[in-house]
Design an enzyme around this catalytic site. Sequence first.
Site, PDB file in Angstrom:
ATOM      1  N   CYS A   1       0.806  -1.227   0.000  1.00 38.09           N
ATOM      2  CA  CYS A   1       0.000   0.000   0.000  1.00 38.09           C
ATOM      3  C   CYS A   1       0.836   1.272   0.000  1.00 38.09           C
ATOM      4  O   CYS A   1       0.305   2.352  -0.218  1.00 38.09           O
ATOM      5  CB  CYS A   1      -0.940   0.018   1.206  1.00 38.09           C
ATOM      6  SG  CYS A   1      -2.165  -1.304   1.186  1.00 38.09           S
TER       7      CYS A   1
ATOM      8  N   HIS B   1      -9.483   2.725  -2.585  1.00 38.50           N
ATOM      9  CA  HIS B   1      -8.100   2.346  -2.288  1.00 38.50           C
ATOM     10  C   HIS B   1      -7.543   1.456  -3.404  1.00 38.50           C
ATOM     11  O   HIS B   1      -7.612   0.236  -3.327  1.00 38.50           O
ATOM     12  CB  HIS B   1      -8.087   1.611  -0.941  1.00 38.50           C
ATOM     13  CG  HIS B   1      -6.736   1.289  -0.404  1.00 38.50           C
ATOM     14  ND1 HIS B   1      -5.562   1.772  -0.937  1.00 38.50           N
ATOM     15  CD2 HIS B   1      -6.374   0.499   0.655  1.00 38.50           C
ATOM     16  CE1 HIS B   1      -4.541   1.299  -0.243  1.00 38.50           C
ATOM     17  NE2 HIS B   1      -5.011   0.537   0.724  1.00 38.50           N
TER      18      HIS B   1
END
Length: 374
Positions: free
Chosen positions: A92, A326
Site C-alpha cells: 500500500c 483504495h
Amino acid sequence: MQADNDPVIIAARRTPIGTRGRALARLRVEELASPVIRAALKDAEAVTGAPVTVADVILGNCMGPGGNPGRIAALAAGLGHEVPGATVDRQCGSGLAAVLDAAAAIRAGDRRMRVAGGVESASTAPVRSVAGVAYDRAPFAPAGFSDPGMLQAAEDLAARDGISRARQDAHAARSHARARAARDAGRFDAELVPLAGLRHDDAIGGAERLLPRLPALFPSGTLTAGTSTRIGDGAAALVLAPAGLAPGLAIRASAVVGCDPALPGIGAAGAIQAVLESAGLDLADIDALEIVEAFAAQSLAVLDRIGLAEDDPRLTADGGALALGHPWGASGAVAVVRLFSRLVRAGAPAGTRGIAAASIGGGMGIAAVLEVVR
C-alpha cells in the site's frame, strides 16, 4: 530545513478511483496509467515553458499483471522506446515509494525529470496459483511470523486499542462528508483525468447513510463494510524536477519504518514520527496531512499514536480513502496528488508543509514531508 538539491513535484494528476468491478473494470494497468502520465507531462510543460524530457517512469503496483507496468505505461503513453520504466512493490506504500525513488535519483545528481506514481487494476489482476491451487494474496511475512489478512488485522487492532464501532462509523462518515463537499465544490476537478465515462471517485457517499445499520464483518466485532475502504482501480502520476522550478512541492524528508507484522495498520504512525524527527519538525509545523485510510479503526489507531485529533481540519480535508477508494499500488501517490491540490493548486504560500503517509501490509510504514515552493 530547505535544501538546495531537494527535488520538486511540478505536476500531479490522477484518475477518478473506480470501485473494483465497476466503471474502470475493463482497463488494464497501462490503460489507467498512460492518460495520467500524458496529462501530468502536459501540466509540467506549462510550468517549464518547454517540452519535458523524461529520464524514467517509476510506478508502484501490487497485484500485477507483472511485465513491469512502469515500462509498459511509459510506452503506452507515447514517451518513446528510449524512456525506461520500473515498477515498485511496497504494497500500500508503493505509489509513495515510487515518488521517493524518483526523488532519490534526482537528489543523487541526475537532474533529468522523472515521472513517478502508482497504478492498480484490482479488476484485471490475475488469479495467482501454486501447483494449480489459487490463492488470494501472497504472504506478507514468512513462516513463524504473524501474517493476518488486512480485515482481521484491522479488527484485531480495534479490539487491542478499544476503538469502538461508533467511533469508526463517525470517522468514515466524516471522510465521506468531506469528500462529497470537495466534489460538489469542484476541488477535485483540476487533478482528475476522466476515464471510461467516470468523472469522479465512485465510492463517495456510497455507504455514508448505511453506516449505523451495516452488520459487523466478524462475530462480536466492530469492523463493517462501511468502515473498510472500497478496493479500487486507478492511477496517479507526478512529474519530479530538480530544485529551482516552481510552483511545486519540494520533497524535504522521507522515512520508511518497520513494525510488528501482526499490527500492520500502525506503520504510518512510526513513519510520521521518524520523518518529523528527520526534518527537525513537530506535528504543529505541518499544515496538511494525507494519511491513507485503509480502515477507520486502523486510521484512528495511527492518529492516537501520533497525537492528532480525528477531526483535525488539517487531516484529509477533502476526504480520504474511506470515501475515495483504495487502489493499493496507487494510493500513496494519490495522497501526494491530493497534497499538491490542497497546497499548490489552492495557492498556499511558500513554506507551507504537508505530510503524505501510509501503513503497509507486512508491518511497515512510509511517510514524506513536502513543502510548497513558489
